[in-house]
Design a protein around this motif. Structure first.
Motif, PDB file in Angstrom:
ATOM      1  N   ASN A   1      26.157 -27.580   9.184  1.00  0.00           N
ATOM      2  CA  ASN A   1      25.456 -28.383  10.194  1.00  0.00           C
ATOM      3  C   ASN A   1      24.643 -27.499  11.131  1.00  0.00           C
ATOM      4  O   ASN A   1      23.564 -27.888  11.594  1.00  0.00           O
ATOM      5  N   ILE A   2      25.158 -26.320  11.388  1.00  0.00           N
ATOM      6  CA  ILE A   2      24.427 -25.371  12.225  1.00  0.00           C
ATOM      7  C   ILE A   2      23.131 -24.966  11.535  1.00  0.00           C
ATOM      8  O   ILE A   2      22.069 -24.912  12.158  1.00  0.00           O
ATOM      9  N   TRP A   3      23.202 -24.692  10.250  1.00  0.00           N
ATOM     10  CA  TRP A   3      22.000 -24.334   9.510  1.00  0.00           C
ATOM     11  C   TRP A   3      21.065 -25.521   9.326  1.00  0.00           C
ATOM     12  O   TRP A   3      19.841 -25.362   9.347  1.00  0.00           O
ATOM     13  N   PHE A   4      21.608 -26.704   9.161  1.00  0.00           N
ATOM     14  CA  PHE A   4      20.753 -27.891   9.051  1.00  0.00           C
ATOM     15  C   PHE A   4      19.916 -28.084  10.319  1.00  0.00           C
ATOM     16  O   PHE A   4      18.744 -28.442  10.253  1.00  0.00           O
ATOM     17  N   THR A   5      20.528 -27.845  11.463  1.00  0.00           N
ATOM     18  CA  THR A   5      19.870 -28.140  12.745  1.00  0.00           C
ATOM     19  C   THR A   5      19.419 -26.912  13.515  1.00  0.00           C
ATOM     20  O   THR A   5      18.651 -27.043  14.477  1.00  0.00           O
ATOM     21  N   ARG A   6      19.907 -25.739  13.129  1.00  0.00           N
ATOM     22  CA  ARG A   6      19.650 -24.495  13.860  1.00  0.00           C
ATOM     23  C   ARG A   6      20.107 -24.619  15.316  1.00  0.00           C
ATOM     24  O   ARG A   6      19.435 -24.173  16.252  1.00  0.00           O
ATOM     25  N   SER A   7      21.252 -25.244  15.506  1.00  0.00           N
ATOM     26  CA  SER A   7      21.770 -25.435  16.863  1.00  0.00           C
ATOM     27  C   SER A   7      23.294 -25.450  16.850  1.00  0.00           C
ATOM     28  O   SER A   7      23.926 -25.493  15.787  1.00  0.00           O
ATOM     29  N   ASP A   8      23.874 -25.395  18.048  1.00  0.00           N
ATOM     30  CA  ASP A   8      25.315 -25.518  18.254  1.00  0.00           C
ATOM     31  C   ASP A   8      26.126 -24.460  17.513  1.00  0.00           C
ATOM     32  O   ASP A   8      27.211 -24.735  16.990  1.00  0.00           O
ATOM     33  N   VAL A   9      25.619 -23.251  17.467  1.00  0.00           N
ATOM     34  CA  VAL A   9      26.340 -22.191  16.763  1.00  0.00           C
ATOM     35  C   VAL A   9      27.716 -21.948  17.367  1.00  0.00           C
ATOM     36  O   VAL A   9      28.648 -21.524  16.665  1.00  0.00           O
ATOM     37  N   GLU A  10      27.870 -22.229  18.660  1.00  0.00           N
ATOM     38  CA  GLU A  10      29.162 -22.007  19.315  1.00  0.00           C
ATOM     39  C   GLU A  10      30.280 -22.849  18.699  1.00  0.00           C
ATOM     40  O   GLU A  10      31.470 -22.506  18.845  1.00  0.00           O
ATOM     41  N   ASN A  11      29.932 -23.941  17.992  1.00  0.00           N
ATOM     42  CA  ASN A  11      30.954 -24.775  17.361  1.00  0.00           C
ATOM     43  C   ASN A  11      31.713 -24.032  16.262  1.00  0.00           C
ATOM     44  O   ASN A  11      32.824 -24.416  15.891  1.00  0.00           O
ATOM     45  N   ALA A  12      31.114 -22.984  15.742  1.00  0.00           N
ATOM     46  CA  ALA A  12      31.749 -22.236  14.657  1.00  0.00           C
ATOM     47  C   ALA A  12      32.693 -21.150  15.157  1.00  0.00           C
ATOM     48  O   ALA A  12      33.519 -20.650  14.397  1.00  0.00           O
ATOM     49  N   GLU A  13      32.575 -20.790  16.415  1.00  0.00           N
ATOM     50  CA  GLU A  13      33.359 -19.655  16.927  1.00  0.00           C
ATOM     51  C   GLU A  13      34.863 -19.820  16.734  1.00  0.00           C
ATOM     52  O   GLU A  13      35.541 -18.859  16.308  1.00  0.00           O
ATOM     53  N   PRO A  14      35.447 -21.011  17.006  1.00  0.00           N
ATOM     54  CA  PRO A  14      36.902 -21.150  16.819  1.00  0.00           C
ATOM     55  C   PRO A  14      37.329 -21.156  15.358  1.00  0.00           C
ATOM     56  O   PRO A  14      38.527 -21.084  15.066  1.00  0.00           O
TER      57      PRO A  14
ATOM     58  N   GLU B   1      28.933 -19.238  -6.992  1.00  0.00           N
ATOM     59  CA  GLU B   1      30.392 -19.178  -6.992  1.00  0.00           C
ATOM     60  C   GLU B   1      30.811 -18.168  -5.938  1.00  0.00           C
ATOM     61  O   GLU B   1      30.438 -16.990  -6.001  1.00  0.00           O
ATOM     62  N   ILE B   2      31.572 -18.631  -4.969  1.00  0.00           N
ATOM     63  CA  ILE B   2      31.891 -17.804  -3.808  1.00  0.00           C
ATOM     64  C   ILE B   2      33.393 -17.811  -3.548  1.00  0.00           C
ATOM     65  O   ILE B   2      34.050 -18.853  -3.623  1.00  0.00           O
ATOM     66  N   LEU B   3      33.927 -16.654  -3.266  1.00  0.00           N
ATOM     67  CA  LEU B   3      35.330 -16.525  -2.893  1.00  0.00           C
ATOM     68  C   LEU B   3      35.410 -16.318  -1.385  1.00  0.00           C
ATOM     69  O   LEU B   3      34.859 -15.342  -0.862  1.00  0.00           O
ATOM     70  N   VAL B   4      36.066 -17.243  -0.706  1.00  0.00           N
ATOM     71  CA  VAL B   4      36.147 -17.227   0.759  1.00  0.00           C
ATOM     72  C   VAL B   4      37.561 -16.842   1.182  1.00  0.00           C
ATOM     73  O   VAL B   4      38.544 -17.402   0.688  1.00  0.00           O
ATOM     74  N   THR B   5      37.651 -15.894   2.077  1.00  0.00           N
ATOM     75  CA  THR B   5      38.953 -15.493   2.611  1.00  0.00           C
ATOM     76  C   THR B   5      39.214 -16.230   3.925  1.00  0.00           C
ATOM     77  O   THR B   5      38.353 -16.270   4.803  1.00  0.00           O
ATOM     78  N   MET B   6      40.397 -16.814   4.037  1.00  0.00           N
ATOM     79  CA  MET B   6      40.816 -17.517   5.247  1.00  0.00           C
ATOM     80  C   MET B   6      42.034 -16.797   5.827  1.00  0.00           C
ATOM     81  O   MET B   6      42.969 -16.449   5.101  1.00  0.00           O
ATOM     82  N   THR B   7      41.991 -16.558   7.131  1.00  0.00           N
ATOM     83  CA  THR B   7      43.080 -15.859   7.811  1.00  0.00           C
ATOM     84  C   THR B   7      43.637 -16.724   8.932  1.00  0.00           C
ATOM     85  O   THR B   7      42.881 -17.352   9.679  1.00  0.00           O
ATOM     86  N   TYR B   8      44.970 -16.761   9.035  1.00  0.00           N
ATOM     87  CA  TYR B   8      45.623 -17.586  10.062  1.00  0.00           C
ATOM     88  C   TYR B   8      45.737 -16.795  11.355  1.00  0.00           C
ATOM     89  O   TYR B   8      46.461 -15.799  11.434  1.00  0.00           O
ATOM     90  N   GLU B   9      44.958 -17.219  12.362  1.00  0.00           N
ATOM     91  CA  GLU B   9      44.956 -16.540  13.656  1.00  0.00           C
ATOM     92  C   GLU B   9      45.037 -17.556  14.785  1.00  0.00           C
ATOM     93  O   GLU B   9      44.342 -18.572  14.755  1.00  0.00           O
ATOM     94  N   ASP B  10      45.873 -17.284  15.754  1.00  0.00           N
ATOM     95  CA  ASP B  10      45.986 -18.136  16.943  1.00  0.00           C
ATOM     96  C   ASP B  10      46.245 -19.595  16.577  1.00  0.00           C
ATOM     97  O   ASP B  10      45.714 -20.520  17.204  1.00  0.00           O
ATOM     98  N   GLY B  11      47.036 -19.813  15.542  1.00  0.00           N
ATOM     99  CA  GLY B  11      47.389 -21.169  15.147  1.00  0.00           C
ATOM    100  C   GLY B  11      46.321 -21.904  14.369  1.00  0.00           C
ATOM    101  O   GLY B  11      46.405 -23.124  14.178  1.00  0.00           O
ATOM    102  N   VAL B  12      45.290 -21.168  13.907  1.00  0.00           N
ATOM    103  CA  VAL B  12      44.170 -21.799  13.199  1.00  0.00           C
ATOM    104  C   VAL B  12      43.798 -20.966  11.975  1.00  0.00           C
ATOM    105  O   VAL B  12      43.805 -19.737  12.027  1.00  0.00           O
ATOM    106  N   TRP B  13      43.479 -21.631  10.874  1.00  0.00           N
ATOM    107  CA  TRP B  13      42.938 -20.941   9.705  1.00  0.00           C
ATOM    108  C   TRP B  13      41.453 -20.694   9.919  1.00  0.00           C
ATOM    109  O   TRP B  13      40.689 -21.631  10.145  1.00  0.00           O
ATOM    110  N   LYS B  14      41.057 -19.417   9.888  1.00  0.00           N
ATOM    111  CA  LYS B  14      39.670 -19.054  10.148  1.00  0.00           C
ATOM    112  C   LYS B  14      39.054 -18.350   8.940  1.00  0.00           C
ATOM    113  O   LYS B  14      39.741 -17.628   8.211  1.00  0.00           O
ATOM    114  N   GLU B  15      37.764 -18.532   8.770  1.00  0.00           N
ATOM    115  CA  GLU B  15      37.033 -17.802   7.740  1.00  0.00           C
ATOM    116  C   GLU B  15      36.881 -16.357   8.194  1.00  0.00           C
ATOM    117  O   GLU B  15      36.450 -16.086   9.309  1.00  0.00           O
TER     118      GLU B  15
END
Length: 231
Positions: free
Chosen positions: A118-131, A204-218
């Motif tokens: 959605n950030i790339w679709f609109t080029r806005s609200d990048v802060e939504n991805a930080e958490p 084909e993409i391999l994404v790593t997810m790490t559990y930090e601060d109670g949240v799974w993050k990319e």
């Protein structure tokens, strides 16, 4: 999950059948009527208003049953490709028989991926991805957005989740196939600036997810193949 972001991602027939069923069955609940004075052979006559009412009742009952089933599935923690999809981000398939941890990782990944798209679709609200991202990958996202400049992306991205692999309670990987062939990049002036080498393909993409601060993050991604996987 645009590559430049992280890696340089009719019921007409049904109505007729329904009315025929009403005429043949002629159940009291579905609009058949008989008047013995006008109809000495007691042949049921078709009442359009009652039939329409019955059709509406059946449709409402079906919709209610469907909604109830969906609500029950959601309450039970069941996820499907459809339930994970949006208008611009379509999940075409997910693995079967995921356990609780894998399902948690899957939902976290899809949420992260939808937010960043959605950030790339609109080029806005990048802060939504930080958490939803580790510090380094989030900074990479910001840098890539600044480099891309103003503009927007149109189209729909299709994602097939090939596998969800939980290494342990704190690290997991998600293997996906992204079909970005429907996407078009535009600059601030509305010019098509799509790069077929980095956008309009299947990745084909391999994404790593790490559990930090109670949240799974990319926390990382790697490109496995281009135009070889299927969605």
């Amino acid at each position: 999950m645009q590559l430049s972001t992280h890696l340089s991602r009719p019921c007409r027939h049904r109505l007729v059948v329904g009315l025929l069923a009403v005429l043949l069955a002629c159940a009291p609940l579905v609009a058949c009527s008989s008047d013995s004075d006008d109809n000495p052979l007691s042949i049921p006559t078709y009442d359009p208003e009652a039939a329409a009412s019955a059709e509406a009742s059946e449709s409402a009952a079906a919709a209610s049953a469907s909604a109830s089933a969906a609500a029950s599935a959601e309450a039970a923690g069941v996820v499907t490709a459809e339930s994970l999809s949006t208008d611009r981000y379509v999940v075409t398939s997910i693995p079967e028989d995921l356990d609780e941890l894998q399902t948690e990782v899957l939902k976290a990944f899809i949420h992260y991926d939808q937010v960043t798209w959605n950030i790339w679709f609109t080029r806005s609200d990048v802060e939504n991805a930080e958490p939803l991202m580790a510090t380094e990958t989030y900074q990479n996202l910001r840098n890539n957005l600044e480099a891309a400049g103003d503009g927007h992306t149109d189209g729909t991205v299709k994602t097939s989740v090939i596998g969800v692999f939980a290494v342990d309670q704190y690290q997991a990987q998600v293997l996906v196939c992204d079909d970005q062939s429907d996407l078009v990049d535009y600059d601030a002036a509305g010019n098509d600036v799509s790069n077929p080498e980095t956008l309009q393909g299947r990745y084909e993409i391999l994404v790593t997810m790490t559990y930090e601060d109670g949240v799974w993050k990319e926390s990382g991604e790697s490109l496995r193949s281009t135009n070889k996987c299927t969605v």
